[in-house]
Motif scaffolding. Structure first.
Motif, mmCIF file in Angstrom:
data_model
loop_
_atom_site.group_PDB
_atom_site.id
_atom_site.type_symbol
_atom_site.label_atom_id
_atom_site.label_comp_id
_atom_site.label_asym_id
_atom_site.label_seq_id
_atom_site.Cartn_x
_atom_site.Cartn_y
_atom_site.Cartn_z
ATOM 1 N N GLY A 53 37.646 49.082 39.843
ATOM 2 C CA GLY A 53 38.196 47.752 39.595
ATOM 3 C C GLY A 53 37.154 46.666 39.746
ATOM 4 N N CYS A 54 37.558 45.429 39.493
ATOM 5 C CA CYS A 54 36.700 44.270 39.719
ATOM 6 C C CYS A 54 36.696 43.986 41.227
ATOM 7 C CB CYS A 54 37.242 43.066 38.955
ATOM 8 S SG CYS A 54 36.354 41.521 39.285
ATOM 9 N N SER A 55 35.632 43.354 41.708
ATOM 10 C CA SER A 55 35.532 43.035 43.138
ATOM 11 C C SER A 55 36.472 41.913 43.563
ATOM 12 C CB SER A 55 34.098 42.617 43.481
ATOM 13 O OG SER A 55 33.209 43.644 43.165
ATOM 14 N N ASP A 56 37.176 41.329 42.630
ATOM 15 C CA ASP A 56 38.108 40.231 42.906
ATOM 16 C C ASP A 56 38.957 40.518 44.149
ATOM 17 O OD1 ASP A 56 39.420 37.812 41.009
ATOM 18 O OD2 ASP A 56 40.764 38.658 42.519
ATOM 19 N N SER A 57 39.165 39.465 44.956
ATOM 20 C CA SER A 57 39.877 39.635 46.231
ATOM 21 C C SER A 57 41.380 39.829 46.068
ATOM 22 C CB SER A 57 39.641 38.401 47.109
ATOM 23 O OG SER A 57 40.187 37.254 46.468
ATOM 24 N N VAL A 77 31.726 43.490 40.204
ATOM 25 C CA VAL A 77 32.070 42.269 39.470
ATOM 26 C C VAL A 77 32.436 42.578 38.009
ATOM 27 C CG1 VAL A 77 31.186 40.038 38.655
ATOM 28 C CG2 VAL A 77 30.623 40.838 40.963
ATOM 29 N N ALA A 78 33.610 42.137 37.601
ATOM 30 C CA ALA A 78 34.128 42.307 36.237
ATOM 31 C C ALA A 78 34.254 43.778 35.820
ATOM 32 C CB ALA A 78 33.301 41.519 35.216
ATOM 33 N N ASN A 79 34.375 44.662 36.804
ATOM 34 C CA ASN A 79 34.494 46.117 36.573
ATOM 35 C C ASN A 79 33.616 46.633 35.425
ATOM 36 O OD1 ASN A 79 37.326 44.642 35.911
ATOM 37 N ND2 ASN A 79 36.908 46.069 34.231
ATOM 38 N N GLY A 108 41.080 46.502 35.092
ATOM 39 C CA GLY A 108 40.633 45.112 35.052
ATOM 40 C C GLY A 108 41.766 44.212 35.533
ATOM 41 N N HIS A 109 41.578 42.910 35.434
ATOM 42 C CA HIS A 109 42.637 42.007 35.891
ATOM 43 C C HIS A 109 42.607 40.689 35.133
ATOM 44 C CE1 HIS A 109 40.184 39.130 38.359
ATOM 45 N NE2 HIS A 109 39.311 40.097 38.188
ATOM 46 N N THR A 110 43.714 39.974 35.197
ATOM 47 C CA THR A 110 43.793 38.662 34.554
ATOM 48 C C THR A 110 43.041 37.639 35.412
ATOM 49 O OG1 THR A 110 45.879 38.230 35.704
ATOM 50 C CG2 THR A 110 46.034 39.142 33.480
ATOM 51 N N ASP A 111 42.670 36.520 34.802
ATOM 52 C CA ASP A 111 41.993 35.426 35.510
ATOM 53 C C ASP A 111 40.686 35.892 36.158
ATOM 54 O OD1 ASP A 111 42.024 32.658 36.210
ATOM 55 O OD2 ASP A 111 42.544 33.191 38.271
ATOM 56 N N CYS A 112 39.945 36.757 35.466
ATOM 57 C CA CYS A 112 38.701 37.313 36.019
ATOM 58 C C CYS A 112 37.574 36.271 35.952
ATOM 59 C CB CYS A 112 38.304 38.569 35.247
ATOM 60 S SG CYS A 112 36.791 39.336 35.873
ATOM 61 N N GLY A 113 36.961 36.003 37.099
ATOM 62 C CA GLY A 113 35.893 35.002 37.172
ATOM 63 C C GLY A 113 34.715 35.324 36.269
ATOM 64 N N GLY A 114 34.325 36.602 36.223
ATOM 65 C CA GLY A 114 33.194 37.014 35.393
ATOM 66 C C GLY A 114 33.475 36.765 33.922
#
Ligand SMILES: [Zn+2]
Length: 212
Positions: A53-57, A77-79, A108-114
Motif C-alpha cells: 500500500g501507500c505509506s499514507d497514515s 509513497v504512492a505504492n 492504492g487509495h483516494t486523495d493520495c498526496g503523491g
C-alpha cells in the motif's frame, strides 16, 4: 461541526505517552483476544496475504479487519512498485517464497498526496524545497499523469481526477507485480492470486480495480 478527535497521540506526544498508549493497546488486545500474543504471534507467523500500500497514515492492512499475524505488509509513497527497487523484489521473495502467502493485494487509495502532487503540478517545486529524492521518486507518477492526461478531461473536479489517477496507478503497479519473476512462478503454479484494490479514505471501503 467537527467532533472531538478520535486519535490516540499527537505531535505533542512524547516517548512516555507512546509507551503508555502501547501498554493500553496491548491490554485491550489481550482482553479481546487472550490467545493472540502467547499462542499465535509469540510462536511465529503464517500470514496469508502480502499487502502493498501507500505509506499514507489513513489506511493499512487493518482495513481488511485482520489481526497482527495475518498480513505481511510493505508500504511506500504512492505504492510505487519498481523493478529497480530492491525492497520491492526482496519483499515479494520473502512473502511468497519464505512465508508462503497465497494472496498479494496491491492497494492504492483516494486523495493520495503523491498523485495529487503530480496532478496539480507541484512536483517541480519539490526540487527547490530540499525534497530532491521525493522529486525523483515521483517520476513514475508524473509519467502516469502525462499518459492519462486526455482521459482525465472527463472529470471536472480535482477529487474525481485524483481518484481516477489512483485507479490508474493501482492498475500500473498491479502490472509491475504481475511482471515480477517470483509472482509469475507462483501464479503459474496456481498458488497465488493477485488483487488490485482502491481504498476510499472518506468511507473506509475498498473497491476492486483489477485482479489476475
Ligand atoms: Zn498515497
Amino acid at each position: 461541526m467537527i467532533s472531538d478527535s478520535p486519535f490516540t497521540l499527537s505531535h505533542d506526544s512524547k516517548l512516555d505517552d507512546l509507551l503508555q498508549a502501547n501498554k493500553l493497546w496491548a491490554q485491550q488486545m489481550n482482553h479481546v483476544h487472550p490467545s493472540l500474543f502467547p499462542e499465535f504471534n509469540g510462536k511465529g507467523q503464517q500470514p496469508h496475504t502480502l499487502f502493498i500500500g501507500c505509506s499514507d497514515s489513513r489506511y493499512n492492512e487493518t482495513c481488511l479487519g485482520v489481526l497482527p499475524g495475518e498480513v505481511f505488509t510493505w508500504k511506500t509513497v504512492a505504492n510505487i512498485c519498481s523493478h529497480k527497487d530492491l525492497s520491492f523484489k526482496a519483499t515479494l521473495e520473502f512473502a511468497i517464497r519464505c512465508l508462503k502467502v497465497n494472496k498479494v493485494v496491491i492497494c492504492g487509495h483516494t486523495d493520495c498526496g503523491g498523485i495529487k502532487t503530480c496532478l496539480t503540478h507541484q512536483r517541480e517545486p519539490l526540487r527547490e524545497n530540499k525534497c530532491e529524492h521525493l522529486h525523483e521518486y515521483l517520476q513514475d507518477i508524473d509519467d502516469l499523469y502525462h499518459e492519462n492526461k486526455s482521459s482525465l478531461k472527463r472529470y471536472t473536479d480535482l477529487t474525481s481526477q485524483s481518484k481516477y489517477l489512483s485507479q490508474c496507478n493501482v492498475a500500473r503497479q498491479f502490472n509491475r507485480v504481475m511482471e515480477n519473476e517470483t509472482v509469475q512462478e507462483a501464479v503459474q503454479e496456481g498458488i497465488l492470486a493477485v488483487y488490485g484494490l482502491l481504498y476510499n479514505v472518506d468511507s473506509g471501503l475498498l473497491e476492486k480495480v483489477t485482479s489476475n
